[in-house]
Design an enzyme around this catalytic site. Sequence first.
Site, PDB file in Angstrom:
ATOM      1  N   GLU A 177       0.822  -1.215   0.000  1.00  0.00           N
ATOM      2  CA  GLU A 177       0.000   0.000   0.000  1.00  0.00           C
ATOM      3  C   GLU A 177       0.855   1.263   0.000  1.00  0.00           C
ATOM      4  OE1 GLU A 177      -2.651   0.369   3.368  1.00  0.00           O
ATOM      5  OE2 GLU A 177      -3.481   2.244   2.633  1.00  0.00           O
ATOM      6  N   LYS A 219      -2.539  -2.030  -3.120  1.00  0.00           N
ATOM      7  CA  LYS A 219      -3.576  -1.163  -2.542  1.00  0.00           C
ATOM      8  C   LYS A 219      -3.162   0.287  -2.763  1.00  0.00           C
ATOM      9  CE  LYS A 219      -5.989  -0.218   1.795  1.00  0.00           C
ATOM     10  NZ  LYS A 219      -6.680  -0.829   2.926  1.00  0.00           N
TER      11      LYS A 219
HETATM   12  P1  13P Z   1      -9.085   4.379   4.303  1.00  0.00           P
HETATM   13  O1  13P Z   1      -9.983   3.667   3.327  1.00  0.00           O
HETATM   14  O2  13P Z   1      -9.816   5.002   5.438  1.00  0.00           O
HETATM   15  O3  13P Z   1      -8.134   5.306   3.614  1.00  0.00           O
HETATM   16  O4  13P Z   1      -8.178   3.285   4.986  1.00  0.00           O
HETATM   17  C1  13P Z   1      -7.629   2.303   4.226  1.00  0.00           C
HETATM   18  C2  13P Z   1      -6.425   1.786   4.880  1.00  0.00           C
HETATM   19  O5  13P Z   1      -6.305   0.631   5.145  1.00  0.00           O
HETATM   20  C3  13P Z   1      -5.361   2.735   5.224  1.00  0.00           C
HETATM   21  O6  13P Z   1      -4.197   2.040   5.520  1.00  0.00           O
END
Ligand code: 13P
Length: 332
Positions: A177, A219
């Site tokens: 991510e 992600k």
């Molecule tokens: P949000 O969808 O609130 O941005 O959170 C996703 C997430 O896992 C952040 O690390």
Amino acid sequence: MDKEKLITTAKTMMQSPKGILAMDESSPTIGKRLGSIGVDNNETNRVKYRELIVTTPKLSDYVSGAILFDETFHQKMSTGILFRDYLNSIGILPGIKVDKGAKDLSNHPSEKITEGLDGLRERLSEYADKGAKFCKWRAVITIGDSIPSTACIFGNTHALSRYASLCQEHSLVPIVEPEILINGNHSIQACYTVTKTVLDSLFEQLTIMDVFLEGTVLKPSMVISGTENKKRANYDDVAKTTIECLKLCLPNELAGVAFLSGGQTDEESTMHLNIMNKSNKSLPWRVTFSYARAIQQSALQSWLGKDDNIKKAQAVLADRAEKCSLASIGSL
Ligand code: 13P
């Protein structure tokens, strides 16, 4: 590394028409969420809130996996069953956030580096033994005057690739991510340039580390204008520019894409995803959601910490999860 197992898990995570529920807020972050409705951040309330989430009727119709924080992964629900066992019993894969948070990057004011590689092999071994199927590591990139720096991008994408390699050693699917923060007054074009640079760097690093892409889920954040930009790009532009960027940067063999919501409103997060899927029927990878706030926020506001509101809050959560699910197949 068991490649077959990685492929099977990744395919289950990416099954249509589902997405991944992020409920892995660290204790300070969940404290902010609970504080916003006047609820104390103690273990009893954290269990109560997260139990409300996972026992939402039909959740498993919309969600294939749930990302947990370490505390929740080891915690029991009020019934005495472990959260992770309950999720398994309803057909939702338990996942675990394994990074130790974004800390100040040395000599680079306003920039962050995600820590947590020390001792990660041992922690992953324990999580795998206890039934985790996938992991998450979040890197944070800020757009601003002369940032992000090469140091910030390289440091974070390198850490993401070392984390991903360690996960796969334990046959755990890594969710990688790299979040480009939405905060700021930047244009969608500036976000596009930064996102492309970060994704190119990430896939270069993953390739150098021999990370198995068929067993890896990305992600990303969407390519979007900053929240303070006066002329924010519309839904169609965000969807189109995001897909353009992904097509240029992502290898076809990647297992899938599951977006974070990153502070978008509920409507923005579902409209953008819906248009992406409606307008692009033959992408090489599935494009779905891994939202925290855009699934949880409205339910939290309905709950307000009161037992009498649990059913109402669960109905709100189910509605948000269903909309995200429909958006993930372009059918909203
Ligand atoms: P949000 O969808 O609130 O941005 O959170 C996703 C997430 O896992 C952040 O690390």
